[in-house]
Scaffold this active site. Structure first.
Site, PDB file in Angstrom:
ATOM      1  N   ASP A  12     110.640  19.459  17.281  1.00 10.88           N
ATOM      2  CA  ASP A  12     111.943  19.831  16.716  1.00 10.88           C
ATOM      3  C   ASP A  12     112.327  18.943  15.525  1.00 10.88           C
ATOM      4  O   ASP A  12     111.952  17.773  15.473  1.00 10.88           O
ATOM      5  CB  ASP A  12     113.011  19.733  17.820  1.00 10.88           C
ATOM      6  CG  ASP A  12     114.292  20.439  17.417  1.00 10.88           C
ATOM      7  OD1 ASP A  12     114.237  21.377  16.585  1.00 10.88           O
ATOM      8  OD2 ASP A  12     115.364  20.052  17.926  1.00 10.88           O
ATOM      9  N   HIS A  29     109.103  23.016   7.776  1.00 10.09           N
ATOM     10  CA  HIS A  29     108.114  23.692   8.622  1.00 10.09           C
ATOM     11  C   HIS A  29     106.703  23.426   8.088  1.00 10.09           C
ATOM     12  O   HIS A  29     105.770  23.174   8.845  1.00 10.09           O
ATOM     13  CB  HIS A  29     108.374  25.197   8.669  1.00 10.09           C
ATOM     14  CG  HIS A  29     109.651  25.550   9.385  1.00 10.09           C
ATOM     15  ND1 HIS A  29     109.954  25.025  10.607  1.00 10.09           N
ATOM     16  CD2 HIS A  29     110.697  26.351   9.045  1.00 10.09           C
ATOM     17  CE1 HIS A  29     111.138  25.498  11.012  1.00 10.09           C
ATOM     18  NE2 HIS A  29     111.609  26.291  10.075  1.00 10.09           N
ATOM     19  N   LEU A 122      89.342  19.515  23.960  1.00  7.47           N
ATOM     20  CA  LEU A 122      90.804  19.522  24.078  1.00  7.47           C
ATOM     21  C   LEU A 122      91.259  20.972  24.104  1.00  7.47           C
ATOM     22  O   LEU A 122      90.781  21.789  23.314  1.00  7.47           O
ATOM     23  CB  LEU A 122      91.429  18.812  22.863  1.00  7.47           C
ATOM     24  CG  LEU A 122      92.939  18.972  22.664  1.00  7.47           C
ATOM     25  CD1 LEU A 122      93.697  18.174  23.730  1.00  7.47           C
ATOM     26  CD2 LEU A 122      93.365  18.486  21.275  1.00  7.47           C
TER      27      LEU A 122
HETATM   28  C1  IPE Z   1     112.944  24.496  20.295  1.00  9.66           C
HETATM   29  O1  IPE Z   1     113.560  24.089  19.142  1.00  9.66           O
HETATM   30  C2  IPE Z   1     111.872  25.474  19.969  1.00  9.66           C
HETATM   31  C3  IPE Z   1     110.754  24.945  19.220  1.00  9.66           C
HETATM   32  C4  IPE Z   1     110.516  23.712  18.862  1.00  9.66           C
HETATM   33  C5  IPE Z   1     109.814  25.945  18.881  1.00  9.66           C
HETATM   34  P1  IPE Z   1     114.932  24.757  18.680  1.00  9.66           P
HETATM   35  O2  IPE Z   1     115.412  23.934  17.552  1.00  9.66           O
HETATM   36  O3  IPE Z   1     114.735  26.190  18.418  1.00  9.66           O
HETATM   37  O4  IPE Z   1     115.827  24.552  19.949  1.00  9.66           O
HETATM   38  P2  IPE Z   1     117.322  24.976  20.186  1.00  9.66           P
HETATM   39  O5  IPE Z   1     117.318  26.460  20.340  1.00  9.66           O
HETATM   40  O6  IPE Z   1     118.091  24.517  19.007  1.00  9.66           O
HETATM   41  O7  IPE Z   1     117.714  24.276  21.433  1.00  9.66           O
HETATM   42  C1  IPE Z   2     111.536  23.198  15.117  1.00 12.27           C
HETATM   43  O1  IPE Z   2     112.285  22.750  14.063  1.00 12.27           O
HETATM   44  C2  IPE Z   2     110.519  24.209  14.697  1.00 12.27           C
HETATM   45  C3  IPE Z   2     110.801  25.571  15.157  1.00 12.27           C
HETATM   46  C4  IPE Z   2     111.770  25.954  15.924  1.00 12.27           C
HETATM   47  C5  IPE Z   2     109.884  26.564  14.699  1.00 12.27           C
HETATM   48  P1  IPE Z   2     113.677  23.411  13.745  1.00 12.27           P
HETATM   49  O2  IPE Z   2     113.455  24.531  12.786  1.00 12.27           O
HETATM   50  O3  IPE Z   2     114.399  23.743  14.966  1.00 12.27           O
HETATM   51  O4  IPE Z   2     114.420  22.229  12.976  1.00 12.27           O
HETATM   52  P2  IPE Z   2     115.927  21.807  13.123  1.00 12.27           P
HETATM   53  O5  IPE Z   2     116.145  21.478  14.568  1.00 12.27           O
HETATM   54  O6  IPE Z   2     116.743  22.980  12.686  1.00 12.27           O
HETATM   55  O7  IPE Z   2     116.043  20.635  12.231  1.00 12.27           O
HETATM   56 MG    MG Z   3     115.752  22.722  16.150  1.00 11.95          MG
END
Ligand code: IPE
Ligand code: IPE
Ligand code: MG
Length: 218
Positions: A12, A29, A122
């Site tokens: 995240d 990303h 892995l």
């Molecule tokens: C969780 O991250 C999903 C992934 C890392 C793929 P999110 O950033 O989408 O989580 P929420 O929905 O904010 O809790």
């Molecule tokens: C996690 O990073 C990656 C995916 C959910 C694909 P986020 O896109 O949730 O990044 P933040 O949390 O908004 O910074």
């Molecule tokens: Mg996020």
């Protein structure tokens, strides 16, 4: 010997990283892919058997279309350019989650799994369109239909993580302390690490430090 069978990671913080350094979420990303490559290398070095990466949740469909499109184009490109290399490194790729994307992407995912299915070093479990609640409901439905006894072992057999040991470690980067519908059943006994750093800033050293903390007490 490293006793770790399985490390699961909620990657995240990409969006915030992108906004902070490049003024657009998608740049985060893209940058996050570099961290994935580093973490794979460390996992191999540490002789970890399973690495599960949360890449796209069932809830992530609520994001803007343009971001979703970008994420899947990154995934497609990653598989097209890296699967050969992963295969050479004896890495097995498994997708957990519902494969209901475009026919083109579904095919690419299937081919990538097929190509690497006999590899043994892995196993990377990529959680894509994955949601733990959906997984559990589905498993209970199938178990009920099978008329088998409702117990832990039989339920495990119907999870998408069948044959994957439960993670000893769960890491979430990005300074958010929640599980976001990830492996709710499987992390019942995992050690959970909430990391302040955003995923693109997470380093080999950060990862090694967590592994050491857990294995030190074994
Ligand atoms: C969780 O991250 C999903 C992934 C890392 C793929 P999110 O950033 O989408 O989580 P929420 O929905 O904010 O809790
Ligand atoms: C996690 O990073 C990656 C995916 C959910 C694909 P986020 O896109 O949730 O990044 P933040 O949390 O908004 O910074
Ligand atoms: Mg996020």
């Amino acid at each position: 010997m490293n006793p770790l069978n399985h490390v699961a990671i909620i990657m995240d913080g990409n969006g915030r990283w992108g906004l902070k350094y490049k003024k657009q979420r998608n740049a985060g990303h893209k940058e996050g892919l570099n961290t994935i490559e580093k973490i794979i290398k460390v996992s191999i070095k540490q002789k970890i058997k399973h690495l599960t990466l949360y890449a796209f949740s069932t809830e992530n469909w609520k994001r803007p279309k343009s971001e979703i499109k970008y994420l899947f184009s990154l995934l497609e490109n990653f598989l097209l350019t890296k699967i050969e290399d992963l295969n050479k490194q004896n890495i097995k790729l498994k997708i957990i989650g519902l494969k209901n994307f475009s026919p083109k992407l579904n095919k690419l995912l299937r081919q990538s799994e097929q190509k690497t299915k006999n590899n043994t070093k892995l196993q990377i479990n990529l959680a894509l369109n994955y949601g733990s609640k959906f997984e559990l409901i589905n498993a209970f439905k199938k178990l009920k239909k099978s008329k088998k006894k409702i117990n832990e072992k039989n339920l495990n057999d119907y999870l998408q993580t069948k044959d994957i040991p439960d993670p000893e470690i769960l890491i979430r980067t990005g300074n958010t302390k929640r599980l976001s519908n990830f492996l709710l059943w499987q992390v019942a006994y995992s050690e959970i690490f909430f990391e302040k750093k955003l995923w693109p800033d997470f380093t080999r050293k950060d990862y090694n430090k967590i592994i050491k903390m857990v294995t030190f007490n074994e």
